[in-house]
Motif scaffolding. Structure first.
Motif, short mmCIF file in Angstrom:
data_model
loop_
_atom_site.label_atom_id
_atom_site.label_comp_id
_atom_site.label_asym_id
_atom_site.label_seq_id
_atom_site.Cartn_x
_atom_site.Cartn_y
_atom_site.Cartn_z
N TYR A 2 0.85 -1.18 0.00
CA TYR A 2 0.00 0.00 0.00
C TYR A 2 0.89 1.23 0.00
O TYR A 2 1.95 1.25 0.62
CB TYR A 2 -0.92 -0.01 1.22
CG TYR A 2 -1.80 -1.23 1.20
CD1 TYR A 2 -2.99 -1.23 0.48
CD2 TYR A 2 -1.41 -2.40 1.82
CE1 TYR A 2 -3.77 -2.37 0.42
CE2 TYR A 2 -2.19 -3.54 1.77
CZ TYR A 2 -3.37 -3.51 1.06
OH TYR A 2 -4.15 -4.63 0.98
N ILE A 3 0.43 2.25 -0.71
CA ILE A 3 1.26 3.43 -0.93
C ILE A 3 0.49 4.69 -0.59
O ILE A 3 -0.70 4.81 -0.88
CB ILE A 3 1.71 3.49 -2.41
CG1 ILE A 3 2.57 2.28 -2.75
CG2 ILE A 3 2.45 4.79 -2.71
CD1 ILE A 3 2.90 2.14 -4.21
N ASN A 15 -3.81 1.03 -3.21
CA ASN A 15 -3.20 -0.22 -3.62
C ASN A 15 -2.05 0.14 -4.55
O ASN A 15 -2.09 1.16 -5.23
CB ASN A 15 -4.19 -1.11 -4.36
CG ASN A 15 -5.29 -1.61 -3.46
OD1 ASN A 15 -5.08 -1.84 -2.28
ND2 ASN A 15 -6.48 -1.75 -4.00
N ALA A 16 -1.03 -0.69 -4.61
CA ALA A 16 0.15 -0.37 -5.42
C ALA A 16 -0.17 -0.16 -6.90
O ALA A 16 0.50 0.59 -7.58
CB ALA A 16 1.19 -1.47 -5.27
N PHE A 32 3.48 0.77 2.92
CA PHE A 32 2.99 -0.07 4.01
C PHE A 32 2.84 -1.48 3.47
O PHE A 32 2.40 -1.67 2.34
CB PHE A 32 1.63 0.43 4.52
CG PHE A 32 1.66 1.82 5.07
CD1 PHE A 32 2.08 2.06 6.37
CD2 PHE A 32 1.25 2.89 4.30
CE1 PHE A 32 2.10 3.34 6.88
CE2 PHE A 32 1.27 4.18 4.80
CZ PHE A 32 1.69 4.41 6.09
N HIS A 33 3.18 -2.47 4.28
CA HIS A 33 3.06 -3.86 3.84
C HIS A 33 1.64 -4.38 3.97
O HIS A 33 1.23 -5.25 3.21
CB HIS A 33 4.04 -4.75 4.60
CG HIS A 33 5.47 -4.43 4.30
ND1 HIS A 33 6.06 -4.77 3.12
CD2 HIS A 33 6.40 -3.77 5.02
CE1 HIS A 33 7.30 -4.35 3.11
NE2 HIS A 33 7.54 -3.72 4.25
N CYS A 46 -8.37 4.87 -0.52
CA CYS A 46 -8.70 5.65 -1.71
C CYS A 46 -10.00 5.12 -2.30
O CYS A 46 -10.18 3.91 -2.42
CB CYS A 46 -7.56 5.48 -2.72
SG CYS A 46 -7.97 5.93 -4.42
N ARG A 47 -10.91 6.00 -2.68
CA ARG A 47 -12.19 5.55 -3.21
C ARG A 47 -12.08 5.04 -4.65
O ARG A 47 -12.96 4.36 -5.14
CB ARG A 47 -13.23 6.65 -3.13
CG ARG A 47 -13.67 6.88 -1.71
CD ARG A 47 -14.77 7.91 -1.65
NE ARG A 47 -15.17 8.12 -0.28
CZ ARG A 47 -16.26 7.58 0.26
NH1 ARG A 47 -17.04 6.83 -0.45
NH2 ARG A 47 -16.56 7.81 1.50
N TYR A 48 -10.99 5.35 -5.34
CA TYR A 48 -10.82 4.84 -6.70
C TYR A 48 -10.41 3.37 -6.67
O TYR A 48 -11.00 2.54 -7.33
CB TYR A 48 -9.78 5.65 -7.47
CG TYR A 48 -9.54 5.08 -8.84
CD1 TYR A 48 -10.45 5.31 -9.86
CD2 TYR A 48 -8.44 4.28 -9.10
CE1 TYR A 48 -10.25 4.76 -11.11
CE2 TYR A 48 -8.23 3.73 -10.34
CZ TYR A 48 -9.14 3.98 -11.35
OH TYR A 48 -8.95 3.43 -12.58
#
Length: 120
Positions: A2-3, A15-16, A32-33, A46-48
């Protein structure tokens, strides 16, 4: 993976593979892992890239308060894009389909009553 960005005013985590994650400058990226690790740092999804959250009403915090008052647990899992709801009697899962135009609802009873009856 996660970014997020150190400069994110909204404290969103992606998400990456999210298109917005790819827009973050390399020197601003925080990784984040796990989703739990990201949420523990005060980030939100994120809503996207979290398609289920697009379908959930904007009053999500009110919904969580109602659930807590009624012994119901509600959580979003960005790893698989589902909204999970756990009650004393059953488990529910909302999942957005690939095209993100509709949701699937999964349900499972988690309690057996001695007389075979159910309150629902």
């Amino acid at each position: 993976m996660y970014i997020t960005s150190v400069r994110s005013a909204d404290k969103l985590v992606h998400n990456a593979n999210c298109r917005f994650a790819r827009m973050i400058a390399a020197h601003n990226i925080v990784r984040f892992h796990t989703a739990d690790e990201a949420y523990a740092s005060g980030r939100c999804a994120c809503r996207y890239c979290a398609a289920v959250l697009k379908k959930v009403p904007s009053e999500l915090s009110d919904l969580r308060n109602i659930c807590e008052a009624n012994n119901i647990c509600i959580s979003f899992d960005p790893a698989d894009g589902t909204l999970d709801i756990v009650t004393p009697y059953s488990e529910w899962k909302l999942r957005a389909m690939e095209n993100r135009s509709f949701l699937w609802l999964y349900h499972r009873n988690t309690v057996d009553f001695d007389d075979g009856s159910s309150p629902y």
